[in-house]
Design an enzyme around this catalytic site. Sequence first.
Site, PDB file in Angstrom:
ATOM      1  N   ASP A 172      63.507  51.803  54.522  1.00  0.00           N
ATOM      2  CA  ASP A 172      63.444  50.339  54.666  1.00  0.00           C
ATOM      3  C   ASP A 172      63.591  49.610  53.332  1.00  0.00           C
ATOM      4  OD1 ASP A 172      61.061  50.948  53.442  1.00  0.00           O
ATOM      5  OD2 ASP A 172      59.767  50.200  55.049  1.00  0.00           O
ATOM      6  N   HIS A 216      59.833  52.206  51.413  1.00  0.00           N
ATOM      7  CA  HIS A 216      59.159  53.463  51.756  1.00  0.00           C
ATOM      8  C   HIS A 216      60.163  54.605  51.819  1.00  0.00           C
ATOM      9  CE1 HIS A 216      56.483  50.258  53.349  1.00  0.00           C
ATOM     10  NE2 HIS A 216      55.565  51.044  52.782  1.00  0.00           N
ATOM     11  N   SER A 270      50.741  51.680  50.676  1.00  0.00           N
ATOM     12  CA  SER A 270      51.454  52.301  51.785  1.00  0.00           C
ATOM     13  C   SER A 270      52.395  53.408  51.326  1.00  0.00           C
ATOM     14  CB  SER A 270      52.238  51.245  52.564  1.00  0.00           C
ATOM     15  OG  SER A 270      53.127  50.543  51.713  1.00  0.00           O
TER      16      SER A 270
END
Length: 342
Positions: free
Chosen positions: A307, A310, A132
């Site tokens: 967060d 990320h 991600s």
Amino acid sequence: MRSTENLNMSARCRRFPFGDLSNVHTVIYTALLICIATTLFILYGRLSARIAPNHHHGIYISEMSLKGKDGAQEYAEKDRSCQKLLSEGRFQHDPLTWRPAGCRMHNYTAIDARRCVTSRGRPIYIVFMGDSRIRELFYTFADLFTADYKERKKLHHHIKFQDDMLNMKLHFLWMPAVNHVQLQQLESWLAMNNSERADLIITSVAIYTQQFSTSPSEASKEALRQYKENITHIVPLIDKLKTSTKVIWRLQDPVEEDQLHGYRARFTNDRINRYNQGAMESLQHSAAEIWSSTRLVFQGCDNPTRDGIHLARLPLHWDSQILFNMFCNKFMGFNKEVCCSR
């Protein structure tokens, strides 16, 4: 008689070194040739000494200059410029700008990005492969071409962007671990013609692997050992791709540990550092280029994540700009102060 003998002795003395008159002319002619050759040799040396520094400034590059000190220095500086772009730098303020060590970055706009891909005169194919974190970088990079993503909210899937007008493809491949899936993907590219392969692959994995082990157990140590071993399995494939494809291994950025809870609390900076070290050891003799300056960008931002894991918009922006400079500058006609432009 005595005078005749003296004359004969005198004649013999004159003939001893020179012989007859024609030989005298030969010796004089030879001496003149030697003097002329010596003079030309000295002048050539002085002229060469004056011309040599110009190779360093890029006036011309010939096969001979590439073998000499100045030609080698020109190419060494080019390599160092790109290496430093991917490894060293700091923020400059007023305005806030990322400055690699020893060279200057160009701030790419949407117009610049389009000119970069169209200037090649052939299809461009760039792949982001990983988890991600790499997906976020893919989005930021692609935003300079288009902000319209129907698949932006899709998670744990491959994402493809294609612009036929620009003759360009950008792909994100969801491959969050170094395993047989990555191995098969690399093998599939090797089975293609060079023109069908990706021009550039940016990859990075580690976070996803870490969530399945708890530190400091033996299972965690085994996971790291397996991670390093799996990277060594893909190294021969990366090396075979180097004739057509540049592979960039992006080291994992730190995390903000105080923001991580639940299973994410397993993602510690100590563990990330150990995985980064393992990746560098496994890739040190490969054709892959290590990208570490992203960690410095992270450390230079006040709020680097959204967060804890990320990246926030600012570090993503500068990471994307580093990529554009690395991939495009050589074809944009910038002056030599700009990174990777030589």
